[in-house]
Design a protein around this motif. Sequence first.
Motif, PDB file in Angstrom:
ATOM      1  N   MET A 178      48.328 -11.822  44.292  1.00  0.00           N
ATOM      2  CA  MET A 178      47.895 -10.443  44.508  1.00  0.00           C
ATOM      3  C   MET A 178      46.929 -10.003  43.404  1.00  0.00           C
ATOM      4  O   MET A 178      46.961 -10.547  42.303  1.00  0.00           O
ATOM      5  CB  MET A 178      49.125  -9.522  44.487  1.00  0.00           C
ATOM      6  N   ARG A 179      46.120  -8.991  43.723  1.00  0.00           N
ATOM      7  CA  ARG A 179      45.188  -8.426  42.736  1.00  0.00           C
ATOM      8  C   ARG A 179      45.406  -6.930  42.653  1.00  0.00           C
ATOM      9  O   ARG A 179      45.547  -6.237  43.663  1.00  0.00           O
ATOM     10  CB  ARG A 179      43.744  -8.711  43.147  1.00  0.00           C
ATOM     11  N   LEU A 180      45.418  -6.423  41.425  1.00  0.00           N
ATOM     12  CA  LEU A 180      45.548  -4.991  41.188  1.00  0.00           C
ATOM     13  C   LEU A 180      44.449  -4.552  40.229  1.00  0.00           C
ATOM     14  O   LEU A 180      44.443  -4.959  39.064  1.00  0.00           O
ATOM     15  CB  LEU A 180      46.920  -4.669  40.580  1.00  0.00           C
ATOM     16  N   PRO A 181      43.501  -3.723  40.696  1.00  0.00           N
ATOM     17  CA  PRO A 181      42.511  -3.166  39.768  1.00  0.00           C
ATOM     18  C   PRO A 181      43.226  -2.221  38.789  1.00  0.00           C
ATOM     19  O   PRO A 181      44.074  -1.428  39.198  1.00  0.00           O
ATOM     20  CB  PRO A 181      41.556  -2.388  40.672  1.00  0.00           C
ATOM     21  N   MET A 182      42.888  -2.325  37.518  1.00  0.00           N
ATOM     22  CA  MET A 182      43.536  -1.488  36.501  1.00  0.00           C
ATOM     23  C   MET A 182      42.868  -0.118  36.440  1.00  0.00           C
ATOM     24  O   MET A 182      41.789   0.034  35.895  1.00  0.00           O
ATOM     25  CB  MET A 182      43.493  -2.163  35.132  1.00  0.00           C
ATOM     26  N   ARG A 183      43.536   0.845  37.049  1.00  0.00           N
ATOM     27  CA  ARG A 183      43.072   2.227  37.015  1.00  0.00           C
ATOM     28  C   ARG A 183      43.643   2.923  35.774  1.00  0.00           C
ATOM     29  O   ARG A 183      44.644   2.495  35.217  1.00  0.00           O
ATOM     30  CB  ARG A 183      43.544   2.975  38.271  1.00  0.00           C
ATOM     31  N   LYS A 184      43.031   4.007  35.405  1.00  0.00           N
ATOM     32  CA  LYS A 184      43.475   4.795  34.239  1.00  0.00           C
ATOM     33  C   LYS A 184      44.932   5.246  34.399  1.00  0.00           C
ATOM     34  O   LYS A 184      45.696   5.228  33.432  1.00  0.00           O
ATOM     35  CB  LYS A 184      42.550   6.013  34.069  1.00  0.00           C
ATOM     36  N   ASP A 185      45.334   5.622  35.618  1.00  0.00           N
ATOM     37  CA  ASP A 185      46.702   6.120  35.813  1.00  0.00           C
ATOM     38  C   ASP A 185      47.761   5.010  35.792  1.00  0.00           C
ATOM     39  O   ASP A 185      48.948   5.288  35.892  1.00  0.00           O
ATOM     40  CB  ASP A 185      46.811   6.950  37.093  1.00  0.00           C
ATOM     41  N   LEU A 186      47.342   3.754  35.630  1.00  0.00           N
ATOM     42  CA  LEU A 186      48.277   2.633  35.508  1.00  0.00           C
ATOM     43  C   LEU A 186      48.345   2.107  34.074  1.00  0.00           C
ATOM     44  O   LEU A 186      49.022   1.123  33.804  1.00  0.00           O
ATOM     45  CB  LEU A 186      47.864   1.490  36.451  1.00  0.00           C
ATOM     46  N   GLN A 187      47.643   2.789  33.170  1.00  0.00           N
ATOM     47  CA  GLN A 187      47.578   2.342  31.780  1.00  0.00           C
ATOM     48  C   GLN A 187      48.484   3.173  30.886  1.00  0.00           C
ATOM     49  O   GLN A 187      48.825   4.316  31.194  1.00  0.00           O
ATOM     50  CB  GLN A 187      46.140   2.446  31.270  1.00  0.00           C
ATOM     51  N   ASN A 188      48.846   2.577  29.749  1.00  0.00           N
ATOM     52  CA  ASN A 188      49.598   3.328  28.744  1.00  0.00           C
ATOM     53  C   ASN A 188      48.615   4.071  27.843  1.00  0.00           C
ATOM     54  O   ASN A 188      47.400   4.045  28.085  1.00  0.00           O
ATOM     55  CB  ASN A 188      50.537   2.398  27.951  1.00  0.00           C
ATOM     56  N   THR A 189      49.107   4.708  26.805  1.00  0.00           N
ATOM     57  CA  THR A 189      48.238   5.510  25.930  1.00  0.00           C
ATOM     58  C   THR A 189      47.300   4.668  25.076  1.00  0.00           C
ATOM     59  O   THR A 189      46.387   5.203  24.461  1.00  0.00           O
ATOM     60  CB  THR A 189      49.087   6.415  25.005  1.00  0.00           C
ATOM     61  N   LEU A 190      47.499   3.348  25.069  1.00  0.00           N
ATOM     62  CA  LEU A 190      46.617   2.446  24.324  1.00  0.00           C
ATOM     63  C   LEU A 190      45.538   1.833  25.210  1.00  0.00           C
ATOM     64  O   LEU A 190      44.755   1.004  24.761  1.00  0.00           O
ATOM     65  CB  LEU A 190      47.435   1.332  23.663  1.00  0.00           C
ATOM     66  N   GLY A 191      45.507   2.217  26.493  1.00  0.00           N
ATOM     67  CA  GLY A 191      44.504   1.698  27.414  1.00  0.00           C
ATOM     68  C   GLY A 191      44.844   0.336  28.003  1.00  0.00           C
ATOM     69  O   GLY A 191      43.979  -0.331  28.573  1.00  0.00           O
ATOM     70  N   MET A 192      46.078  -0.087  27.865  1.00  0.00           N
ATOM     71  CA  MET A 192      46.537  -1.365  28.437  1.00  0.00           C
ATOM     72  C   MET A 192      47.370  -1.081  29.675  1.00  0.00           C
ATOM     73  O   MET A 192      47.862   0.029  29.857  1.00  0.00           O
ATOM     74  CB  MET A 192      47.439  -2.089  27.432  1.00  0.00           C
ATOM     75  N   ARG A 215      51.132 -11.285  26.353  1.00  0.00           N
ATOM     76  CA  ARG A 215      49.905 -10.660  25.864  1.00  0.00           C
ATOM     77  C   ARG A 215      49.704  -9.353  26.616  1.00  0.00           C
ATOM     78  O   ARG A 215      50.225  -9.171  27.715  1.00  0.00           O
ATOM     79  CB  ARG A 215      48.692 -11.552  26.135  1.00  0.00           C
ATOM     80  N   SER A 216      48.917  -8.485  26.063  1.00  0.00           N
ATOM     81  CA  SER A 216      48.584  -7.226  26.736  1.00  0.00           C
ATOM     82  C   SER A 216      47.572  -7.477  27.840  1.00  0.00           C
ATOM     83  O   SER A 216      46.696  -8.327  27.707  1.00  0.00           O
ATOM     84  CB  SER A 216      47.972  -6.236  25.738  1.00  0.00           C
ATOM     85  N   VAL A 217      47.694  -6.724  28.929  1.00  0.00           N
ATOM     86  CA  VAL A 217      46.699  -6.767  30.001  1.00  0.00           C
ATOM     87  C   VAL A 217      45.684  -5.676  29.693  1.00  0.00           C
ATOM     88  O   VAL A 217      45.991  -4.487  29.779  1.00  0.00           O
ATOM     89  CB  VAL A 217      47.342  -6.536  31.386  1.00  0.00           C
ATOM     90  N   THR A 218      44.489  -6.085  29.295  1.00  0.00           N
ATOM     91  CA  THR A 218      43.455  -5.125  28.912  1.00  0.00           C
ATOM     92  C   THR A 218      42.222  -5.202  29.798  1.00  0.00           C
ATOM     93  O   THR A 218      41.344  -4.363  29.697  1.00  0.00           O
ATOM     94  CB  THR A 218      43.029  -5.353  27.451  1.00  0.00           C
ATOM     95  N   GLY A 219      42.159  -6.212  30.651  1.00  0.00           N
ATOM     96  CA  GLY A 219      41.000  -6.396  31.522  1.00  0.00           C
ATOM     97  C   GLY A 219      41.013  -5.449  32.704  1.00  0.00           C
ATOM     98  O   GLY A 219      41.978  -4.719  32.931  1.00  0.00           O
ATOM     99  N   PRO A 220      39.951  -5.474  33.477  1.00  0.00           N
ATOM    100  CA  PRO A 220      39.825  -4.564  34.614  1.00  0.00           C
ATOM    101  C   PRO A 220      40.669  -4.956  35.829  1.00  0.00           C
ATOM    102  O   PRO A 220      40.826  -4.164  36.748  1.00  0.00           O
ATOM    103  CB  PRO A 220      38.332  -4.622  34.953  1.00  0.00           C
ATOM    104  N   THR A 221      41.214  -6.171  35.815  1.00  0.00           N
ATOM    105  CA  THR A 221      41.970  -6.653  36.965  1.00  0.00           C
ATOM    106  C   THR A 221      43.205  -7.415  36.510  1.00  0.00           C
ATOM    107  O   THR A 221      43.148  -8.219  35.582  1.00  0.00           O
ATOM    108  CB  THR A 221      41.101  -7.601  37.824  1.00  0.00           C
ATOM    109  N   LEU A 222      44.296  -7.153  37.184  1.00  0.00           N
ATOM    110  CA  LEU A 222      45.559  -7.859  36.951  1.00  0.00           C
ATOM    111  C   LEU A 222      45.812  -8.723  38.191  1.00  0.00           C
ATOM    112  O   LEU A 222      45.645  -8.257  39.315  1.00  0.00           O
ATOM    113  CB  LEU A 222      46.649  -6.817  36.772  1.00  0.00           C
ATOM    114  N   ILE A 223      46.169  -9.970  37.976  1.00  0.00           N
ATOM    115  CA  ILE A 223      46.524 -10.882  39.063  1.00  0.00           C
ATOM    116  C   ILE A 223      48.012 -11.195  38.931  1.00  0.00           C
ATOM    117  O   ILE A 223      48.490 -11.513  37.840  1.00  0.00           O
ATOM    118  CB  ILE A 223      45.719 -12.206  38.989  1.00  0.00           C
ATOM    119  N   ALA A 224      48.737 -11.087  40.037  1.00  0.00           N
ATOM    120  CA  ALA A 224      50.170 -11.416  40.046  1.00  0.00           C
ATOM    121  C   ALA A 224      50.401 -12.544  41.038  1.00  0.00           C
ATOM    122  O   ALA A 224      49.873 -12.514  42.152  1.00  0.00           O
ATOM    123  CB  ALA A 224      50.994 -10.193  40.450  1.00  0.00           C
TER     124      ALA A 224
END
Length: 144
Positions: free
Chosen positions: A33-47, A86-95
């Motif tokens: 699966m692919r999940l684009p990392m939107r702002k509302d899915l991030q923590n306060t550190l941008g991850m 590791r932290s997920v900091t990229g624009p896309t998360l793959i599961a």
Amino acid sequence: MTPADFGIPNYPGTYLDFLDFTILEAKDGFVRMRLPMRKDLQNTLGMAHGGVVMSMLDIAAAFSAHVGSAGKMVSLTTTQTTSFIRSVTGPTLIAEGRVVRQTGRTAFTQSVILDPSLSALPDQQIAATAQCTFMLRRRGKLAG
């Protein structure tokens, strides 16, 4: 492709719908699966928020346990052991989720979160892993 393209309902109005992931591949015992990392899915550190990472590990593993029969079956999580690497900091998360063993109404799975921005090498993209156990039930027959 949407989950429905792989025999997995879209579940409108649910948390799964809110996450808005797409399924890249689904076959017996495996889901990617692919999940684009939107702002509302991030923590306060941008991850990626840890809860989102754990959710995607759980969802990929659950879907792998009932690809093609999700309209009739449901996977109920009984255990999930997660390791954050590791932290997920990229624009896309793959599961990715895969069934390790299935016995009767129990599925044992492994799942992984990949952050493609970390490296061109897949084994160096691993951000989190999980082992999950699911009870498999027919939809509508969840008691007992």
